[in-house]
Design a protein around this motif. Structure first.
Motif, mmCIF file in Angstrom:
data_model
loop_
_atom_site.group_PDB
_atom_site.id
_atom_site.type_symbol
_atom_site.label_atom_id
_atom_site.label_comp_id
_atom_site.label_asym_id
_atom_site.label_seq_id
_atom_site.Cartn_x
_atom_site.Cartn_y
_atom_site.Cartn_z
ATOM 1 N N PRO A 211 35.018 46.593 34.987
ATOM 2 C CA PRO A 211 35.948 45.501 35.244
ATOM 3 C C PRO A 211 36.152 45.218 34.081
ATOM 4 C CG PRO A 211 33.832 45.366 36.931
ATOM 5 C CD PRO A 211 33.785 46.338 36.147
ATOM 6 N N GLY A 212 37.635 44.847 33.763
ATOM 7 C CA GLY A 212 38.341 44.290 32.528
ATOM 8 C C GLY A 212 38.716 45.537 31.687
ATOM 9 N N CYS B 23 41.158 47.706 30.475
ATOM 10 C CA CYS B 23 42.510 47.345 30.277
ATOM 11 C C CYS B 23 43.481 48.038 29.363
ATOM 12 C CB CYS B 23 42.687 46.003 29.405
ATOM 13 S SG CYS B 23 44.096 45.017 29.160
ATOM 14 N N ASP C 182 39.893 36.616 39.872
ATOM 15 C CA ASP C 182 38.917 36.667 39.066
ATOM 16 C C ASP C 182 39.516 36.580 37.756
ATOM 17 O OD1 ASP C 182 36.604 37.117 37.464
ATOM 18 O OD2 ASP C 182 35.894 38.813 38.536
ATOM 19 N N THR C 183 39.414 35.542 37.002
ATOM 20 C CA THR C 183 40.263 35.372 35.723
ATOM 21 C C THR C 183 39.372 36.112 34.898
ATOM 22 O OG1 THR C 183 39.109 33.195 35.337
ATOM 23 C CG2 THR C 183 41.203 33.437 36.318
ATOM 24 N N ARG C 184 38.242 36.399 34.929
ATOM 25 C CA ARG C 184 37.366 37.327 33.844
ATOM 26 C C ARG C 184 38.220 38.688 33.531
ATOM 27 N NH1 ARG C 184 31.677 37.412 36.731
ATOM 28 N NH2 ARG C 184 33.190 37.761 38.440
ATOM 29 N N GLN C 185 38.752 39.113 34.756
ATOM 30 C CA GLN C 185 39.536 40.537 34.719
ATOM 31 C C GLN C 185 41.046 40.162 34.429
ATOM 32 O OE1 GLN C 185 39.381 44.959 36.745
ATOM 33 N NE2 GLN C 185 38.518 43.239 37.675
ATOM 34 N N ARG D 143 43.397 37.989 33.501
ATOM 35 C CA ARG D 143 43.489 36.468 32.800
ATOM 36 C C ARG D 143 45.071 36.144 32.682
ATOM 37 N NH1 ARG D 143 39.969 38.762 27.428
ATOM 38 N NH2 ARG D 143 38.073 38.762 28.672
#
Length: 262
Positions: free
Chosen positions: A175-176, A178, A245-248, A250
């Motif tokens: 997750p995350g 990018c 899910d704003t951790r991923q 944004r």
């Protein structure tokens, strides 16, 4: 069996359905072909102890320093095979910028080389026949573009991974994860191109674009793209809530001093 199934699919798409015996005969009597990556190709050479510089060696000799049994370097070699024009262009632009900064007495790498390295490591080209898709991606409207317009996205847009670091990370996605994207609008007819032809055409386009825009090329020229948001990359994305899910995923940063709702 997978190879046999793929061969059968290839001929069915060309209106010829061949039985297994015929496919096996064709396979055993066909001339040998060269692998996509030839491990004996002199372009991929072991790093030396007296390197004049990574980019300088590639430019001077055509050899790409490649460590044995290293996934990162394997994917770099793969990218040289798949995107030869763009990789050669990036190499030349690195050398041009390095020499220009040396001549001007400037220390450090500078923003142009930083951007080139970011794209080389984690770049992706997002090609779409729908300009609205690219506008939504640029605006970080993740749920809107990846979920609400999912079907339209899948029909209008292709995601072509360039960065060898990204390919390495995709072996164990997290997750995350990018990528750094360059967006391109195309005519809908482009979407009908075979995969290899589409990549080769994009390779030529991308090399020309980088060469033409290097003067203004900066890390901020690249748009962030959460790879696990692309439909089909992970089963977790099969719900609207996943994209909240704003951790991923944004939201877009507002310029400093800009009031909300202004």
């Amino acid at each position: 069996m997978f190879i046999l199934d793929e061969c059968r699919r290839y001929w069915i798409e060309r209106d010829r359905e061949l039985c297994d015996d015929v496919l096996m005969h064709l396979a055993t009597t066909a001339p040998a072909f060269e692998a996509f990556i030839d491990v004996t190709d002199p372009r991929f050479a072991a790093p030396g102890d007296d390197e004049p510089g990574y980019e300088a060696r590639i430019f001077a000799t055509g050899e790409v320093p490649t460590r044995e049994a290293d996934w990162h370097d394997f994917f770099n070699a793969l990218t040289w095979c798949a995107w030869p024009r763009t990789k050669a262009c990036c190499n030349r632009l690195h050398l041009d910028e390095l020499r220009a900064r040396d001549a001007a007495g400037l220390a450090g790498r500078g923003p142009r080389r930083d951007a080139l390295t970011q794209f080389d490591e984690c770049g992706i080209v997002v090609v779409s026949a729908d300009p609205q898709v690219l506008a939504l991606l640029a605006a970080h409207a993740w749920e809107e573009v990846f979920w609400n317009r999912r079907e339209a996205l899948q029909h209008s847009t292709r995601f072509l991974v360039f960065g060898h670091g990204t390919w390495d990370q995709l072996r164990a996605p997290f997750p995350g994860l990018c990528a750094k994207a360059i967006h391109r609008v195309v005519d809908p007819a482009w979407l009908a191109l075979p995969a290899a032809a589409a990549r080769a055409e994009t390779d030529a386009w991308l090399a020309a674009r980088l060469a033409a825009t290097i003067g203004d090329f900066r890390p901020r020229s690249l748009a962030p793209l959460p790879l696990l948001g692309i439909p089909g990359v992970t089963p977790a994305s099969e719900s609207a809530g996943y994209y909240r899910d704003t951790r991923q995923f944004r939201p877009q940063r507002m310029p400093a001093g800009t009031a909300a709702g202004a």
